[in-house]
Design a protein around this motif. Structure first.
Motif, short mmCIF file in Angstrom:
data_model
loop_
_atom_site.label_atom_id
_atom_site.label_comp_id
_atom_site.label_asym_id
_atom_site.label_seq_id
_atom_site.Cartn_x
_atom_site.Cartn_y
_atom_site.Cartn_z
N GLN A 387 0.84 -1.19 0.00
CA GLN A 387 0.00 0.00 0.00
C GLN A 387 0.88 1.24 0.00
O GLN A 387 1.73 1.42 0.86
CB GLN A 387 -0.92 -0.01 1.22
N LEU A 388 0.67 2.12 -0.98
CA LEU A 388 1.51 3.31 -1.12
C LEU A 388 0.91 4.54 -0.45
O LEU A 388 1.64 5.48 -0.15
CB LEU A 388 1.73 3.61 -2.61
N THR A 389 -0.39 4.57 -0.27
CA THR A 389 -1.03 5.72 0.39
C THR A 389 -1.90 5.23 1.53
O THR A 389 -2.39 4.09 1.53
CB THR A 389 -1.90 6.53 -0.59
N ARG A 390 -2.09 6.10 2.49
CA ARG A 390 -3.04 5.89 3.60
C ARG A 390 -3.75 7.21 3.82
O ARG A 390 -3.54 7.91 4.80
CB ARG A 390 -2.31 5.40 4.85
N LEU A 391 -4.60 7.52 2.83
CA LEU A 391 -5.14 8.87 2.74
C LEU A 391 -6.04 9.24 3.91
O LEU A 391 -6.16 10.41 4.25
CB LEU A 391 -5.92 9.02 1.42
#
Length: 664
Positions: A387-391
């Motif tokens: 996972q590249l983002t954890r918005l």
């Protein structure tokens, strides 16, 4: 006054703080991901799209186009040195921009009156193709007297002879046709390539030599009366000559040329005049010969496709049992799943969906995430995901969200398996029964799955269990299951829904005396159908419903499609069928207090449908209220965060009024 600390459950005010990832585009070398980041803006009451870039090695993010305006459609040049995108940064209509990645400088290429779309780089990176509406002259019949100097007269008459003269989200359509253009990628004058009174649409794809652009459209004389027909065409960039590559009865669209220039892949199906058709992946030689289907054994509909860099396979996205997956399809028809867990950009309800792209080395980037989070950007390489983002971590990690569980029941009609997802209140403990909201999806050819839903989480936070069912007619279970409602909708899908409700009651989740029902569009149809067939629900909320199929077939923005595919006859040719399937025919049976909601600018299930039902309920003495959402289209009923929160609150207030069985 005692400080009680932050709110631990999901609330309507939280909608303004949500962010969602969409349209991820990985660079050819796999190093960078550009994606659209939609963020709630409490000042403008909108979700504003911006473009961000992620370094896949470090995970660091940086904004690419995040200033004033809307920014979307990032597309890498073939060598990865530049990024094209669409932006309204300078005000007015959206324009085409290109950013040079080495310098960080962005240049506006166009100055158009209408927004460009379907942008596509030429293989050598020297040009960009796009499509755009070219306005036409409005029709005139007769003429008004000449306006005296200085006089302020009324607007001129609006004249139309088109069949599709308005569209949901756009309203009354501007006269004109979509045409294809090409512009130098380093700036200069654009050149129009297609002409004529036809729509020439994207996605667009260049041949390997840069001499031809492929597109899809319907250039038949009777195109307005054939709502889904289209063919694959070639457009010669030098001469504007157009030639058809396909010629069958059925839609052919989304052509993509293989990197080596030898093949063309595309999507489509043979039109059998069914309510639902699986969209299949096809491939042919560059000259249109040797056409063949690659996904005939899948029994699922292909939503998107892109070639591998070696031209030996094609990546596709498809829905399976309510979830979206990516598979790699060989030219011999072999299919291998390479990514799962995709989720889409819909926030209010848990629809299936998601987006992906592929780098030259086969690294995938997808939008994904669990049922308790909106979509994030996820990298998939060699079967492993990261996972590249954890918005939404900062917001949602402080919240206790409703757990989403898969449940399965059998239909009372024929014993078929019916799949559902149950969202439980955040306070749920095993063995506890809750009031239930049956929440029905639209379409009707669509599917719910284990995906994030603001509506369901708000209902769950208010103490309700929420049941999201995929009755017969739902997609992702095969063409036969979807077409069980062909010319029979609504019908046995009603029994599937009741069986699912009975199942969660039997499983001990639900208080059988506290049942409520809602749904939008096709779900609004079924909500109204349910209260016309049973009194077991304490209250209902029908959202943007179709109530009278005759008026729907004549007043909506898809009139020809409704008549041809959902009924097989015009209303005056088979009025009995239209009336028998109209919820209005059952209004005399309704006793359930029923709220009616609709967008004030809905062109798909027009406001008049909701108003008919509201007035019929009033005349029958059934407790009801009509709610119009100002400025909202059919697809945009919950586009504004304040209206989305207010709509859910209104439904909860209506249900709470009857939750104890005593109306206020």
């Amino acid at each position: 006054m005692q400080d009680t600390g932050p709110e631990r459950i999901f609330t309507g005010a939280d909608l303004f703080s949500l962010e969602i990832a969409a349209d991820p585009q990985i660079s050819p070398d796999g190093r960078w991901v550009a994606y659209v980041r939609r963020s709630g803006d409490i000042t403008t009451d909108r979700f504003r799209p911006t473009i961000w870039m992620i370094d896949t090695r470090s995970g660091d993010q940086m904004p690419i186009a995040a200033g004033p305006g809307s920014h979307s459609s990032p597309r890498w040049s073939p060598d990865g040195s530049r990024l094209a995108y669409i932006s309204s940064a300078e005000g007015g209509a959206s324009q085409l921009f290109v950013r040079w990645m080495a310098s960080g400088e962005a240049v506006r290429l166009t100055g158009l009156a209408n927004a460009p779309g379907s942008i596509a780089w030429s293989p050598d990176g020297s040009r960009i193709a796009y499509d755009m509406l070219v306005p036409g002259a409005p029709e005139q019949i007769g003429s008004a007297p000449d306006t005296p100097e200085g006089a302020e007269w009324a607007e001129p008459l609006e004249v139309t002879s088109a069949i599709r003269y308005r569209a949901d989200g756009a309203g009354y359509l501007q006269p004109g046709y979509s045409q294809i253009f090409v512009i130098p990628a380093d700036g200069g004058a654009a050149r129009q390539l297609s002409f004529g009174d036809f729509h020439h649409g994207g996605p667009l794809s260049w041949t390997a030599d840069g001499g031809t652009i492929l597109f899809s459209g319907n250039r038949s004389a009777d195109w307005e009366l054939d709502p889904i027909e289209s063919e694959i065409y070639t457009l010669d960039v030098a001469t504007s000559t157009i030639s058809a590559l396909t010629d069958r009865d059925g839609p052919d669209f989304s052509p993509i040329v293989s990197p080596d220039g030898r093949y063309i892949a595309w999507l489509g199906f043979d039109d059998q005049r069914l309510g639902y058709h699986n969209t299949l992946l096809h491939v042919m030689n560059r000259d249109g010969s040797n056409r063949r289907v690659l996904t005939g054994s899948l029994d699922r509909s292909v939503d998107a496709a892109t070639w591998s860099a070696d031209s030996r396979s094609i990546y596709i996205a498809y829905d399976d049992l309510g979830e979206t997956k990516v598979a790699r399809v060989s030219l011999s028809g072999g299919i291998r799943t390479v990514a799962e867990g995709l989720t889409g950009a819909t926030l209010d309800r848990p629809y299936s969906g998601g987006a992906f792209s592929v780098s030259d080395n086969g690294t995938l980037v997808i939008t994904g995430g669990p049922a308790t989070r909106p979509a994030d950007v996820v990298l998939v390489r060699g079967g492993n995901s990261r996972q590249l983002t954890r918005l939404n971590a900062n917001l949602l990690e402080t919240k206790t969200m409703g757990e989403v569980r898969r449940v399965e029941t059998t239909s009372s009609v024929d014993g078929r398996r019916i799949e559902s997802w149950l969202t439980l209140p955040p306070t749920h403990v095993e063995g506890q029964r809750h009031p239930l909201i049956l929440e029905i999806h639209g379409g009707p050819f669509a599917a719910y799955g284990p995906h994030f839903s603001t509506d369901n989480q708000l209902y769950a936070a208010a103490g309700y269990a929420v049941l999201s069912v995929n009755p017969r007619g739902s997609t992702s279970y095969g063409a036969e299951f979807a077409n069980l409602i062909h010319h029979a909708y609504p019908g046995d899908d009603y029994h599937d829904l009741m069986s699912a409700v009975d199942g969660v009651i039997a499983d001990g989740y639900v208080d059988p005396d506290q049942l409520f029902v809602t749904g939008g569009s096709g779900g609004g149809v079924l909500t109204s159908w349910i209260v016309g067939n049973t009194n077991r629900f304490r209250a209902a909320a029908t959202q943007k419903p179709v109530i009278n199929w005759t008026t729907q077939a004549l007043v909506s923005d898809i009139p020809v499609f409704v008549a041809q595919y959902w009924f097989g006859a015009l209303p005056w040719e088979d009025q009995q069928s239209y009336w028998a399937r109209s919820p209005l025919s059952l209004v005399g049976n309704v006793e359930t207090p029923t709220l009616v909601l609709v967008g004030g600018e809905d062109e798909r299930t027009p406001v008049s449908e909701a108003e008919q039902y509201y007035m019929a309920l009033r005349m029958e003495g059934v407790p009801t209220t009509l709610i119009r959402v100002p400025g909202a289209s059919h697809s945009g009923l919950t586009a504004r965060p304040s209206q989305s929160a207010a709509k859910a609150s209104a439904i909860l207030a209506w249900f709470n009024r009857y939750r104890t069985g005593e109306a206020d």
